[in-house]
Design a protein around this motif. Sequence first.
Motif, mmCIF file in Angstrom:
data_model
loop_
_atom_site.group_PDB
_atom_site.id
_atom_site.type_symbol
_atom_site.label_atom_id
_atom_site.label_comp_id
_atom_site.label_asym_id
_atom_site.label_seq_id
_atom_site.Cartn_x
_atom_site.Cartn_y
_atom_site.Cartn_z
ATOM 1 N N LEU A 49 47.287 13.604 28.355
ATOM 2 C CA LEU A 49 47.039 12.928 29.563
ATOM 3 C C LEU A 49 45.694 13.340 30.187
ATOM 4 O O LEU A 49 45.037 12.224 30.837
ATOM 5 N N CYS B 196 55.828 13.703 39.485
ATOM 6 C CA CYS B 196 55.671 12.665 38.425
ATOM 7 C C CYS B 196 55.551 11.448 38.882
ATOM 8 O O CYS B 196 55.030 10.308 38.591
ATOM 9 N N ILE C 288 48.102 15.705 38.274
ATOM 10 C CA ILE C 288 48.271 16.441 36.691
ATOM 11 C C ILE C 288 47.728 17.642 36.655
ATOM 12 O O ILE C 288 48.257 18.581 36.041
ATOM 13 N N ILE D 238 53.790 10.584 31.171
ATOM 14 C CA ILE D 238 54.292 11.127 32.512
ATOM 15 C C ILE D 238 55.856 11.199 32.397
ATOM 16 O O ILE D 238 56.568 12.099 32.801
#
Length: 541
Positions: free
Chosen positions: A321, A384, A429, A491
Motif C-alpha cells: 500500500l 477500508c 491507511i 485494500i
Amino acid sequence: MGLFKRSAAHADEITPSASPPLDSTHEKDTDITHAETASAVEHHTKWKVSKAGDGDVAMALFNSPDEIHEAIDPAEEARVVRKIDLMILPYLAVCYAFFYIDKTTLSYAAIFGIRDDLHLVGEEYSWLSSIFYFGFLAWALPTNLLMQRLPIGRYLGFNIFLWGCFLMMQAAAKNFAGLATLRAFAGAAEACSDPSFMLITSMWYTRRQQPIRMGLWYTANGFGIALGGLLGFGIGHIKGALPSWKFEFLIIGALCCVWGVVMFIFLPDSPITAKGLSQREKRIAVERLRANQTGVENKHFKWYQAIDAVTDIKLYLFFFLGVVGNIPNGGISNFGTLIIQGFGFSTLVTTLMQVPYGCIIAISILTCVFLNDYMGRHGRQTRCWFILIFLCPNIAGSFGLRFLADDNKAGRLVSYYLTGPYNAAFVMILAMTTANTAGHTKKVITNAVLFLGYCTGNIAGPFFYKTNQAPQYPLGIWSMIVSHLTEVVIILILRFHLARENKRRDRIQSQMEGGLEGRDLDATAFSDMTDRENLNFRYLY
C-alpha cells in the motif's frame, strides 16, 4: 524484567497465562504477579505481559489493574483531551505543512529556473526528485529504532532542525552532484517524520480518535500545498542578487530550523513524562487508552516482536500500500507545477493554481476522517470503504488527464485537482496501521516497513514522467491509474483478512469460560503484547 523495583518486600514472578496460543508459532501469554506488602498484609494482583516479561511504561502509573478503573468524570476527560490536543496537534500540523512545502520546493525551483542554472539534462531532474527518498529509505529503519530508544519529541525536533539546515544548503549547490547529495541527506533527516507522528498519535489517542487526529495533522499537507503556492508567488516577486529558486530553499529552510527548535523544547515525549499534565491527568490520559490494547510505549527492543512483524501478512500488505499509494504522489508532487504550466499558465499564475489543489486535499481529508468517525460511533467498520471511496476521484482524474483533449484546459485542470483526494485515503491507511498493530517493537518495525514502501513509491514515481513526453506525460498518468487500481485490490484483501481474524478470535473466546463478555481486558491493556499474541485484541477495518 518488570517495571517495578525489586526488593525484599517486592518480587516479580512470571507465571503462565491461561489464554491459549493463537497458533503454533506463538507461545502462551505470561502473567506477571506484583507482590506488595502494605501494613504487613500481602495482596497479589496479576498483570499479563509480553513473552519478554516486560510491560508498557504506562504500568508505572498504576500499582495494579484495579487502579485503571478509578472514576473519571466525562467532563474532566474532555478537558484532558482538549489539553492534549493543544499540546500535540499544533506542533505536528505545522511540521507536516513544512514537510509538504519542502516536497514542492524542487517543483517550484523547476519553474524558477533551477534546471537551466544547474544545467540539468535528461533524467537528472527526476533523479533529484527520487534521490531524496533514497536518503529516506536508507535511514528509515535505523531512525525508527532510535525513536524507540530516545525521547521522541526531542528526537523529532532535532531532525526537523537538521532537515531545515540541509534545505538551506541546497541554495549553495553548484551542480547536479552537489544538489543530489544534499537532497539525500535531507531525506534521511525527514525519515523520522511520518513514523514518529504515527507513534505519537497512537501514544496519546484512542483507536477511534486516531483517524481524526491523523486527519487534522495530515490536513496540513493540503494547507502546505496552498501555503507553498502563496510562498512561491511571493518569492517569485523578490528582485534580489540571487535567483528565485535559491530564495525558495533559504526561506523555507530557515523556517523549518526555527520550528525544529520549537518542537525540541515544547513537544512532550509521552503521556507518562509530559510536564504539562498533573499526575491525575497523566492517569486519565493513559486510562483512556486501555481499550486500545496497544499500550503507550516500551523502550526495549524485543526480537520476538520483530519476528512476529515479519511473519505477519499485514506487514507486506501495508508495504505494498505504501508503494502503490505513493507512485502517484512521487510524480504529482514533483511534476504537478509542470503539468499545470503545460496548460498555458504563466510561471507566477502556475504557483497560485496550486492553492485550490491544496484546499481540495484539506477538505477531502477532513470529510473522510469525520465521516469515518461518525460511522465508528455507530459501530460500523468503514475504514477500508472510505479508502476506496476517496480513491475514486483520483482514478477519475487520472483518466481525465490521460484522455481529455489537450485543448480542453478547463477539463484537464479539473482532472488534475481530482488527483488530490487520494491523500484522504492515505491518512486512513496510516490510521489502519497504527490501530491494527500492537507491541511497541512491532509497531516500530511495521511503521518502518510501511515507509520503506512509501519511499519506494516516491522513488519510482518521477521516473514515469519522461522529459520527452512533457507536458502531457502519458506514461506518468498511466502509472497513477495502474497504482490506484492495484491499491483497490490490496485494500479489499486487507479488509477480508482482518474481518476473518476477528471472527476467529470471537469464536475461540466465546468457547472459553466466561465467553466474550468475561474477557479480562484490563490484564492485557498495558502488556506490550503484539496484536497476534493478545487474544483480546480486535482489528479495525
